[in-house]
Design a protein around this motif. Structure first.
Motif, PDB file in Angstrom:
ATOM      1  N   GLN A  51       0.862  -1.184   0.000  1.00 35.04           N
ATOM      2  CA  GLN A  51       0.000   0.000   0.000  1.00 35.04           C
ATOM      3  C   GLN A  51       0.893   1.227   0.000  1.00 35.04           C
ATOM      4  OE1 GLN A  51      -2.168  -0.651   3.635  1.00 35.04           O
ATOM      5  NE2 GLN A  51      -0.713   0.497   4.859  1.00 35.04           N
ATOM      6  N   SER A  53       2.370   4.665   1.478  1.00 38.19           N
ATOM      7  CA  SER A  53       2.706   4.959   2.870  1.00 38.19           C
ATOM      8  C   SER A  53       1.613   5.734   3.581  1.00 38.19           C
ATOM      9  CB  SER A  53       4.042   5.707   2.951  1.00 38.19           C
ATOM     10  OG  SER A  53       5.088   4.797   2.649  1.00 38.19           O
ATOM     11  N   THR A  54       0.646   6.244   2.817  1.00 33.96           N
ATOM     12  CA  THR A  54      -0.508   6.909   3.422  1.00 33.96           C
ATOM     13  C   THR A  54      -1.675   5.941   3.585  1.00 33.96           C
ATOM     14  OG1 THR A  54      -1.299   7.673   1.259  1.00 33.96           O
ATOM     15  CG2 THR A  54       0.129   9.175   2.516  1.00 33.96           C
ATOM     16  N   GLY A  55      -1.455   4.660   3.267  1.00 33.75           N
ATOM     17  CA  GLY A  55      -2.480   3.642   3.463  1.00 33.75           C
ATOM     18  C   GLY A  55      -3.445   3.458   2.301  1.00 33.75           C
ATOM     19  N   ARG A  56      -3.154   4.052   1.167  1.00 36.03           N
ATOM     20  CA  ARG A  56      -4.071   3.974   0.026  1.00 36.03           C
ATOM     21  C   ARG A  56      -3.702   2.836  -0.922  1.00 36.03           C
ATOM     22  NH1 ARG A  56      -5.102   9.729  -2.404  1.00 36.03           N
ATOM     23  NH2 ARG A  56      -7.278   9.462  -1.900  1.00 36.03           N
ATOM     24  N   PRO A  58      -4.339  -0.567  -1.433  1.00 33.40           N
ATOM     25  CA  PRO A  58      -3.686  -1.843  -1.159  1.00 33.40           C
ATOM     26  C   PRO A  58      -3.769  -2.795  -2.345  1.00 33.40           C
ATOM     27  CG  PRO A  58      -5.685  -1.616   0.151  1.00 33.40           C
ATOM     28  CD  PRO A  58      -5.489  -0.335  -0.577  1.00 33.40           C
ATOM     29  N   ASP A  80       4.479   0.858   1.685  1.00 31.43           N
ATOM     30  CA  ASP A  80       4.635  -0.049   2.818  1.00 31.43           C
ATOM     31  C   ASP A  80       4.344  -1.462   2.319  1.00 31.43           C
ATOM     32  OD1 ASP A  80       4.987   2.236   4.335  1.00 31.43           O
ATOM     33  OD2 ASP A  80       2.960   2.222   5.151  1.00 31.43           O
ATOM     34  N   TRP A  92       5.949  -4.901   9.019  1.00 31.16           N
ATOM     35  CA  TRP A  92       5.725  -3.949   7.936  1.00 31.16           C
ATOM     36  C   TRP A  92       7.051  -3.271   7.606  1.00 31.16           C
ATOM     37  CZ3 TRP A  92       1.785  -3.155   4.760  1.00 31.16           C
ATOM     38  CH2 TRP A  92       0.512  -3.598   5.134  1.00 31.16           C
ATOM     39  N   HIS A  94       8.245   0.015   6.056  1.00 31.16           N
ATOM     40  CA  HIS A  94       7.627   1.315   5.769  1.00 31.16           C
ATOM     41  C   HIS A  94       8.521   2.194   4.897  1.00 31.16           C
ATOM     42  CE1 HIS A  94       4.260   0.731   8.496  1.00 31.16           C
ATOM     43  NE2 HIS A  94       5.114   0.253   9.384  1.00 31.16           N
TER      44      HIS A  94
END
Length: 119
Positions: A51, A53-56, A58, A80, A92, A94
Motif C-alpha cells: 500500500q 505509505s498513506t495507506g491507500r 492496497p 509499505d 511492515w 515502511h
C-alpha cells in the motif's frame, strides 16, 4: 505538396503520442523481492500486501515457486509492504522508495507471532 504536408503532420502527431507513451511508462517503477520463512528458506505462496505509505490502494501478490514477488508499474513514491504465510507474518517495511524506471528490492522475513502474556 498538400498530401506531403498532411503525411508529415500525421507522422509528427504519431511520434508525439509515442514519446508521450514512453514518458508515461518511465514515471513508474517496480517493487520486488523475496519472502523468507522462519527456517531461512524462501516461501512460495506467501501473500504480499503493498500500500502507499498513506495507506491507500492496497494490492496483493502471491510469491512464486521461488518465494519471489513483483509489483510493476507503480507510480513513483513511498510504499509499505508486508508478507503473510504459514500462520506468521513479516514486520511492515515502511517508506520504501519506488523511483521512476528503477526496481526497489526488499526481503520480507516471516517472524514468529509474539504471544501476549496473560495478567
Amino acid at each position: 505538396m498538400k498530401s506531403i504536408l498532411q503525411t508529415v503532420s500525421i507522422l509528427a502527431v504519431g511520434i508525439l503520442f509515442l514519446v508521450a507513451g514512453v514518458a508515461a511508462r518511465t514515471r513508474t517503477g517496480t517493487l520486488s523481492g523475496v519472502v523468507v520463512g522462519l527456517d531461512g528458506k524462501t516461501v512460495p505462496g506467501a501473500r504480499v500486501t503493498l500500500q502507499t505509505s498513506t495507506g491507500r490502494g492496497p494490492q496483493t501478490r502471491i510469491s512464486d515457486k521461488d518465494g519471489h514477488f513483483h509489483f510493476r508499474e507503480l507510480p513513483q513514491g513511498l510504499y509499505d509492504l508486508r508478507a503473510y504465510a504459514q500462520g506468521v507474518s513479516s514486520k511492515w517495511h515502511h517508506n520504501i522508495l519506488v523511483r521512476a524506471g528503477k526496481d526497489a528490492e526488499v526481503q520480507l522475513r516471516l517472524q514468529p507471532n509474539k504471544k501476549t502474556k496473560k495478567p
